[in-house]
Design a protein around this motif. Sequence first.
Motif, PDB file in Angstrom:
ATOM      1  N   GLU A  39       7.916  16.018  -4.604  1.00 26.18           N
ATOM      2  CA  GLU A  39       8.872  14.840  -5.104  1.00 26.18           C
ATOM      3  C   GLU A  39       9.009  14.720  -6.435  1.00 26.18           C
ATOM      4  O   GLU A  39       8.218  15.654  -7.071  1.00 26.18           O
ATOM      5  CB  GLU A  39       8.231  13.728  -4.497  1.00 26.18           C
ATOM      6  CG  GLU A  39       8.133  13.486  -2.846  1.00 26.18           C
ATOM      7  CD  GLU A  39       7.565  12.223  -2.335  1.00 26.18           C
ATOM      8  OE1 GLU A  39       7.134  11.407  -3.326  1.00 26.18           O
ATOM      9  OE2 GLU A  39       7.707  12.197  -1.190  1.00 26.18           O
ATOM     10  N   PRO A  40      10.093  14.074  -6.809  1.00 26.04           N
ATOM     11  CA  PRO A  40      10.438  14.075  -8.407  1.00 26.04           C
ATOM     12  C   PRO A  40       9.216  13.683  -9.056  1.00 26.04           C
ATOM     13  O   PRO A  40       8.564  12.781  -8.695  1.00 26.04           O
ATOM     14  CB  PRO A  40      11.694  12.950  -8.545  1.00 26.04           C
ATOM     15  CG  PRO A  40      12.200  13.074  -7.318  1.00 26.04           C
ATOM     16  CD  PRO A  40      11.306  13.251  -6.143  1.00 26.04           C
ATOM     17  N   ASP A  41       8.940  14.200 -10.002  1.00 21.70           N
ATOM     18  CA  ASP A  41       7.709  14.037 -10.951  1.00 21.70           C
ATOM     19  C   ASP A  41       6.284  14.180 -10.295  1.00 21.70           C
ATOM     20  O   ASP A  41       5.303  13.635 -10.735  1.00 21.70           O
ATOM     21  CB  ASP A  41       7.757  12.559 -11.857  1.00 21.70           C
ATOM     22  CG  ASP A  41       9.060  12.616 -12.507  1.00 21.70           C
ATOM     23  OD1 ASP A  41       9.369  13.379 -13.188  1.00 21.70           O
ATOM     24  OD2 ASP A  41       9.691  11.502 -12.439  1.00 21.70           O
ATOM     25  N   GLU A  42       6.306  14.952  -9.366  1.00 23.90           N
ATOM     26  CA  GLU A  42       4.891  14.978  -8.578  1.00 23.90           C
ATOM     27  C   GLU A  42       4.330  16.337  -8.936  1.00 23.90           C
ATOM     28  O   GLU A  42       5.027  17.516  -9.002  1.00 23.90           O
ATOM     29  CB  GLU A  42       5.149  14.811  -7.001  1.00 23.90           C
ATOM     30  CG  GLU A  42       3.936  15.064  -6.195  1.00 23.90           C
ATOM     31  CD  GLU A  42       4.322  15.060  -4.669  1.00 23.90           C
ATOM     32  OE1 GLU A  42       3.566  14.133  -3.947  1.00 23.90           O
ATOM     33  OE2 GLU A  42       5.330  15.465  -4.327  1.00 23.90           O
ATOM     34  N   SER A  43       2.923  16.418  -9.057  1.00 20.12           N
ATOM     35  CA  SER A  43       2.629  17.910  -9.535  1.00 20.12           C
ATOM     36  C   SER A  43       2.372  18.492  -8.187  1.00 20.12           C
ATOM     37  O   SER A  43       2.232  17.807  -7.258  1.00 20.12           O
ATOM     38  CB  SER A  43       1.153  17.517 -10.182  1.00 20.12           C
ATOM     39  OG  SER A  43       0.185  16.898  -9.463  1.00 20.12           O
TER      40      SER A  43
END
Length: 127
Positions: A39-43
């Motif tokens: 997901e966006p901005d997920e590590s």
Amino acid sequence: MIEVAAAIIENEQGEILIARRKKDKSQGGLWEFPGGKLEPDESVEACLKRELREEMNIEIQPYESFGVNEHDYGSVHIRLFAYKATFVRGEIVLVDHDRVEWVRPKALKAYEFAPADVKFVELLERE
């Protein structure tokens, strides 16, 4: 390009968890290292923990990057981030897969893997 994470989950016996995609899914019938889309901005680590909870009802602990592989499936181009992880706890419940197996690394070549995962199969066989 879609960014995807794959967990190379090891148990106490040194076996790796692999999963076969349901026939009605993309790459249906092929084996893979479980994971999912970032997901966006997920590590990568957070993605793997989330995906394995959602798709298999298990907890894992990612601990080391195992590489990146890009693959063009024609309709979609993916960047696959593989991470080694340890199995923490849980009873496996399947959602997107119809079968799972714990396999010794040297036995992985007996399974037909999704093309993006093949690089990691080869690396594991050489370890």
